[in-house]
Design a protein around this motif. Structure first.
Motif, PDB file in Angstrom:
ATOM      1  N   LEU A 176       0.430  -1.327  -0.308  1.00  0.00           N
ATOM      2  CA  LEU A 176       0.012   0.274  -0.030  1.00  0.00           C
ATOM      3  C   LEU A 176       0.662   1.219  -0.199  1.00  0.00           C
ATOM      4  O   LEU A 176       0.540   2.124  -1.227  1.00  0.00           O
ATOM      5  N   LEU A 209       1.235   3.455  -2.552  1.00  0.00           N
ATOM      6  CA  LEU A 209       1.131   5.139  -2.557  1.00  0.00           C
ATOM      7  C   LEU A 209       1.964   6.655  -3.238  1.00  0.00           C
ATOM      8  O   LEU A 209       1.461   7.636  -3.571  1.00  0.00           O
ATOM      9  N   PRO A 242     -15.550  -0.160  -2.258  1.00  0.00           N
ATOM     10  CA  PRO A 242     -15.280   0.714  -1.229  1.00  0.00           C
ATOM     11  C   PRO A 242     -14.867   1.804  -2.182  1.00  0.00           C
ATOM     12  O   PRO A 242     -14.307   2.167  -2.968  1.00  0.00           O
ATOM     13  N   TRP A 243     -14.942   3.369  -1.595  1.00  0.00           N
ATOM     14  CA  TRP A 243     -14.290   4.334  -2.368  1.00  0.00           C
ATOM     15  C   TRP A 243     -13.025   4.715  -2.685  1.00  0.00           C
ATOM     16  O   TRP A 243     -12.667   4.939  -3.775  1.00  0.00           O
ATOM     17  N   SER A 244     -12.107   3.696  -1.905  1.00  0.00           N
ATOM     18  CA  SER A 244     -10.936   4.261  -1.634  1.00  0.00           C
ATOM     19  C   SER A 244     -10.193   3.135  -2.726  1.00  0.00           C
ATOM     20  O   SER A 244      -9.600   3.991  -3.361  1.00  0.00           O
ATOM     21  N   ARG A 245     -10.765   1.976  -3.636  1.00  0.00           N
ATOM     22  CA  ARG A 245     -10.558   1.405  -3.912  1.00  0.00           C
ATOM     23  C   ARG A 245     -11.352   2.701  -5.656  1.00  0.00           C
ATOM     24  O   ARG A 245      -9.838   2.180  -6.818  1.00  0.00           O
ATOM     25  N   LEU A 255     -11.537   5.234  -5.905  1.00  0.00           N
ATOM     26  CA  LEU A 255     -10.550   6.478  -6.068  1.00  0.00           C
ATOM     27  C   LEU A 255      -8.757   6.389  -6.362  1.00  0.00           C
ATOM     28  O   LEU A 255      -7.742   7.021  -7.172  1.00  0.00           O
ATOM     29  N   PHE A 256      -8.406   5.228  -6.286  1.00  0.00           N
ATOM     30  CA  PHE A 256      -7.277   4.543  -6.699  1.00  0.00           C
ATOM     31  C   PHE A 256      -6.931   4.415  -7.571  1.00  0.00           C
ATOM     32  O   PHE A 256      -5.499   5.063  -8.212  1.00  0.00           O
ATOM     33  N   ARG A 281      -6.889  -7.305  -4.014  1.00  0.00           N
ATOM     34  CA  ARG A 281      -8.082  -6.833  -3.606  1.00  0.00           C
ATOM     35  C   ARG A 281      -9.092  -7.849  -3.983  1.00  0.00           C
ATOM     36  O   ARG A 281      -9.999  -7.928  -4.675  1.00  0.00           O
TER      37      ARG A 281
END
Length: 453
Positions: free
Chosen positions: A4, A8, A59-62, A64-65, A127
């Motif tokens: 991760l 990032l 998930p929004w995190s996935r 947006l990534f 994921r």
């Protein structure tokens, strides 16, 4: 955690690099004009792909990534590789004027589609639980391609504005207006359409147990994405009407077919949610009114609104998390029952994790979902007893097995008998399957023997 941090850091560095590279090519004024115009289609496209994924929200995190990967890393790879390839072709070819056209048809589609597909492959690899089928692949591909198109539009619009600024062209006859019309008005779906083919291939591979299929379908989807991209890029060189022919005869029908397929996949996911959650409702994990609400997107939205009006944003977030976990549980069970690649141990561990979260969140989310099901006329309210005048009616209780928590642990231990998973006989979904049967995995038995036998 190390992966991760690495990803990032890669996004941050590539974002800073692509920002400076685009600003250098377009100029400061062109950069800000291109940025403002390129932002216009981003929100509608993301909202459309989010709507398609509402049956089993990721998930929004996935998401947006993936959008960040497309806008930063994939765009940086594409710009650097395309420039290098074009310069090499121009130096080696006998006709340097054809280098740009050859690069846009032969080099750009390959480089750009591979760079965008890398985001899908990362989610698929690290994921895997968020990649349950073609619908997830379509949504993830859409966010990735939207981010990529955003950066590319900044570059094209910024360069067009720089040319107009240098030549003093009027607004209506400007290159900026023509570029905006073609890229923002006519074809904002171009990149999402190409990358969606790769996403569909990866999503179909996620449901297969056969290695040739799991390898061949993603490669086929990637090849089709490259071919469609190359055809689109070559349309400007097919004569005066080449662009309009490709747009009207290929792009618009392909886009319409993709929309039809996406809506069909969404409805199929909702049917799967309704079918599989009935088993858990029969075991007492869910209330009888929750299942129709969880299988209806309008009822979910109404439940969140009801929870927000009663308990504020935290209550609405609790309902959203509950619905996402319930949908993930239904798709997990469907995959295991149909002989998906995830084995019985993986199914049991993931099922236990989701059931624990549902157990903890049911008290907060269950009443809102049940009320939404009644208000949406998806579930008949219990009959009421006749009462004396002046007293409110009392609902007749419906006998529903209520889970009783075991002391010191919210969820019972798994059954001693292993969860049966059928042999891998087919690679696709099971549209005609019924609820629990001899060859289907059973949910955990509740304390007190309320489970499905």
């Amino acid at each position: 955690m190390c992966v991760l941090v690495t990803l990032l850091s890669c996004l941050a560095l590539s974002g800073a690099a692509i920002l400076e590279l685009v600003r250098e090519q377009t100029g400061t004024a062109g950069f800000f004009v291109g940025l403002g115009l390129a932002l216009l289609p981003v929100a509608p496209l993301m909202a459309a792909f989010r709507w398609l994924g509402r049956a089993a929200p990721l998930p929004w995190s996935r998401l947006l990534f993936c959008a960040g990967w497309g806008a930063c890393t994939a765009a940086l790879i594409a710009i650097v590789a395309n420039n290098f390839a074009t310069e090499w072709i121009a130096s080696a070819a006998t006709d340097p004027s054809a280098a740009d056209q050859l690069g846009s048809v032969a080099i750009a589609p390959v480089v750009e589609e591979i760079a965008k597909a890398a985001a899908l492959l990362l989610v698929f690899t690290f994921r895997r639980r968020h990649f349950t089928g073609p619908a997830d692949g379509l949504v993830i591909a859409g966010f990735t391609a939207t981010g990529f198109a955003f950066t590319e539009n900044i570059l094209y619009l910024g360069n067009a504005f720089g040319e107009d600024l240098h030549s003093g062209t009027s607004v209506l006859d400007s290159m900026t207006a023509a570029t905006f019309f073609v890229r923002i008005m006519l074809s904002p779906f171009a990149h999402p359409l190409f990358t969606a083919l790769t996403g569909l291939g990866l999503g179909a591979a996620a449901r297969s147990v056969r290695r040739p299929v799991r390898t061949g379908l993603p490669l086929l989807g990637l090849a089709l994405a490259m071919a469609a991209h190359a055809l689109w890029n070559s349309s400007s060189g097919l004569g005066a009407y080449g662009f309009y022919i490709v747009y009207g005869c290929v792009m618009v029908p392909a886009f319409a077919a993709l929309v039809w397929l996406a809506v069909r996949l969404r409805r199929g996911q909702l049917r799967t949610v309704a079918r599989e959650l009935r088993v858990y409702a029969g075991a007492g994990w869910l209330g009888p009114a929750e299942v129709p609400a969880l299988a209806s997107v309008p009822a979910r939205s109404l439940a969140r609104a009801l929870a927000r009006s009663a308990g504020g944003r935290p209550a609405a977030r609790a309902v959203a998390a509950y619905t996402a976990d319930a949908a993930a549980l239904a798709l997990l069970r469907d995959e295991a029952r149909c002989g998906g690649p995830r084995r019985a141990v993986d199914f049991a561990d993931r099922e236990r994790e989701l059931l624990e979260r549902l157990w903890r969140g049911r008290a907060a989310a269950g009443p809102a979902l049940a009320r939404a099901a009644v208000m949406e006329e998806l579930y008949a309210a219990p009959p009421v007893r006749a009462t004396a005048v002046g007293r409110p009616p009392v609902p007749v209780p419906v006998p529903v097995p209520v889970p009783v928590p075991v002391a010191r642990r919210p969820v019972p231990a798994p059954m001693s008998v292993p969860v049966p998973v059928p042999a891998p006989r087919r690679s696709g979904p099971c549209p005609g399957a019924t609820s629990a049967g001899p060859a289907s995995p059973r949910p955990y038995v509740l304390p007190g023997g309320g489970g499905v036998r």
